[in-house]
Design an enzyme around this catalytic site. Structure first.
Site, PDB file in Angstrom:
ATOM      1  N   ARG A  45       0.842  -1.207   0.000  1.00  0.00           N
ATOM      2  CA  ARG A  45       0.000   0.000   0.000  1.00  0.00           C
ATOM      3  C   ARG A  45       0.872   1.250   0.000  1.00  0.00           C
ATOM      4  O   ARG A  45       0.594   2.220  -0.708  1.00  0.00           O
ATOM      5  CB  ARG A  45      -0.951  -0.012   1.203  1.00  0.00           C
ATOM      6  CG  ARG A  45      -2.022  -1.103   1.127  1.00  0.00           C
ATOM      7  CD  ARG A  45      -3.088  -0.923   2.184  1.00  0.00           C
ATOM      8  NE  ARG A  45      -2.597  -1.081   3.545  1.00  0.00           N
ATOM      9  CZ  ARG A  45      -2.512  -2.228   4.204  1.00  0.00           C
ATOM     10  NH1 ARG A  45      -2.879  -3.364   3.601  1.00  0.00           N
ATOM     11  NH2 ARG A  45      -2.077  -2.283   5.455  1.00  0.00           N
ATOM     12  N   LYS A 135     -12.415  15.076   4.819  1.00  0.00           N
ATOM     13  CA  LYS A 135     -13.575  14.610   4.063  1.00  0.00           C
ATOM     14  C   LYS A 135     -14.466  13.744   4.929  1.00  0.00           C
ATOM     15  O   LYS A 135     -13.982  12.930   5.726  1.00  0.00           O
ATOM     16  CB  LYS A 135     -13.127  13.801   2.838  1.00  0.00           C
ATOM     17  CG  LYS A 135     -14.277  13.464   1.886  1.00  0.00           C
ATOM     18  CD  LYS A 135     -13.929  12.317   0.943  1.00  0.00           C
ATOM     19  CE  LYS A 135     -14.244  10.975   1.575  1.00  0.00           C
ATOM     20  NZ  LYS A 135     -14.212   9.865   0.605  1.00  0.00           N
ATOM     21  N   GLU A 176     -19.425  15.842   1.656  1.00  0.00           N
ATOM     22  CA  GLU A 176     -19.719  14.903   0.557  1.00  0.00           C
ATOM     23  C   GLU A 176     -21.044  14.162   0.782  1.00  0.00           C
ATOM     24  O   GLU A 176     -21.067  13.107   1.401  1.00  0.00           O
ATOM     25  CB  GLU A 176     -18.581  13.887   0.390  1.00  0.00           C
ATOM     26  CG  GLU A 176     -18.827  12.897  -0.741  1.00  0.00           C
ATOM     27  CD  GLU A 176     -17.705  11.890  -0.930  1.00  0.00           C
ATOM     28  OE1 GLU A 176     -17.894  10.960  -1.729  1.00  0.00           O
ATOM     29  OE2 GLU A 176     -16.646  12.016  -0.283  1.00  0.00           O
ATOM     30  N   LYS A 218     -18.491  18.304  -2.216  1.00  0.00           N
ATOM     31  CA  LYS A 218     -18.151  17.167  -3.091  1.00  0.00           C
ATOM     32  C   LYS A 218     -19.433  16.398  -3.401  1.00  0.00           C
ATOM     33  O   LYS A 218     -19.789  15.456  -2.703  1.00  0.00           O
ATOM     34  CB  LYS A 218     -17.110  16.259  -2.435  1.00  0.00           C
ATOM     35  CG  LYS A 218     -16.683  15.074  -3.329  1.00  0.00           C
ATOM     36  CD  LYS A 218     -15.531  14.291  -2.742  1.00  0.00           C
ATOM     37  CE  LYS A 218     -15.186  13.101  -3.629  1.00  0.00           C
ATOM     38  NZ  LYS A 218     -13.987  12.364  -3.169  1.00  0.00           N
TER      39      LYS A 218
END
Length: 340
Positions: A45, A135, A176, A218
């Protein structure tokens, strides 16, 4: 000098640059890696994300990167913090702070996003780690008898609480509210639900005393469900999305960065380009894509060191296509000039 909330929120969508959503949870990145035959280990990752962050796309086309908790703490193979790689490219580090959507009691088939408990303290830590925006994703599904007002209200209130906590910590909130495109609904149904959701979200942001000038929206695009027999044209998606935003989104919002939401790479690019070409927009409009920016580089890389250059070229190509779209300069012809 520390940039203000307004400066960061504006910069995230200025000049055609957009946001790389590299905030996949452990389970999501595992699915992505499984698809290309790569084991989802800590090192793999790290190596994959380091490949992206060291690409030329970062300085030219990417304004910010949304990170997962693991990634914001990771160092590159040479010991350089991944956050520093992002900063050195002139991009802004961000962090996903929600803990995912869970079934909502009393609302069959609907979810509520969790993660508010202790969020203020987590924001302090993330700020110290370098995050300057965050976010939180709310998930709204369309189906028979859903969404309900109960679910929309609860998710909008959570978004507002998160946004207020972020700003109190000096971090710009990306709000979002995603209306999913998984169903068989047509584009008009998506329009109605998206309008309902956005109006409720901004009502709750007002009640929560969130500073809109220091906030990024978003949203999903207004688009038919993937299972719908009637798919809309690029022009119709652009027209209805812009109309919906103009009906719902205050002009105080400096930046709107769309999610791709399951669209193909090229669809997400074409729709954004068509919206910019329509003109008359009171906000900076750009992209905040995850899979639509990463699918191609993941496939090109496939976990092999010798493929790093190919993976970076694929990422740079996709980022450039969306950068051109955010300027209203993308064409199918330039799309065909694939990365080497």
């Amino acid at each position: 000098m520390t940039a203000s909330l307004e400066e960061v929120a504006y910069k995230l969508a200025a000049g055609g640059k957009g946001i790389l959503a590299a905030d996949e949870s452990a389970s999501t990145i595992k699915k992505r890696f499984d698809a290309i035959g790569v084991e989802s280990t800590f090192d793999n990752r790290r190596d994959y994300r380091e490949m992206l962050f060291r690409s030329e796309a970062m300085s030219q086309y990417i304004s910010g990167v949304i990170l997962f908790d693991e990634t914001i703490r990771q160092n590159a193979k040479d010991g350089t913090p991944l956050v520093k790689l992002i900063e050195d490219a002139g991009s802004i580090p961000g962090i996903k702070v929600d803990l995912g959507a869970k079934p909502q009691p009393g609302c069959p088939g609907e979810t509520i996003t969790e993660g508010l408990d202790g969020l203020g303290e987590r924001f302090k830590e993330y700020y110290d780690l370098g995050a300057r925006f965050a976010k939180w994703r709310a998930v709204i599904d369309i189906g028979q008898h859903i969404p309900s007002y109960t679910s929309i209200l609860a998710n909008a209130q959570a978004l507002a609480r998160y946004a207020a906590l972020a700003q109190a910590a000096g971090i710009v909130p990306i709000v979002e509210p995603e209306v999913l495109m998984d169903g068989d609904h047509d584009i008009d149904r998506c329009y109605d639900v998206t309008e309902w959701v956005l109006k409720e979200v901004f009502q709750q942001l007002f009640y929560g005393r969130v500073k809109l000038e220091g906030t990024v929206l978003k949203p999903n695009m207004v688009i038919a469900g993937k299972k719908s027999s009637k798919q809309a044209s690029v022009a119709e998606v652009a027209e209805k999305t812009v109309r919906c935003l103009k009906n719902c989104v205050p002009t105080a919002i400096p930046s709107v960065a769309f999610l791709s939401g399951g669209q193909s790479d090229e669809e997400a690019t074409a729709h954004l380009d068509a919206m910019i070409r329509a003109g008359g927009l009171p906000w900076n409009l750009t992209f905040s894509y995850g899979r639509a920016l990463q699918a191609a580089p993941q496939k090109a890389w496939s976990g092999k060191t010798e493929n790093i250059a190919a993976g970076q070229a694929a990422f740079t190509h996709r980022a450039k296509m969306n950068y051109l779209a955010a300027l209203g300069q993308w064409t199918p012809e330039v799309e065909q000039k694939k990365a080497a």
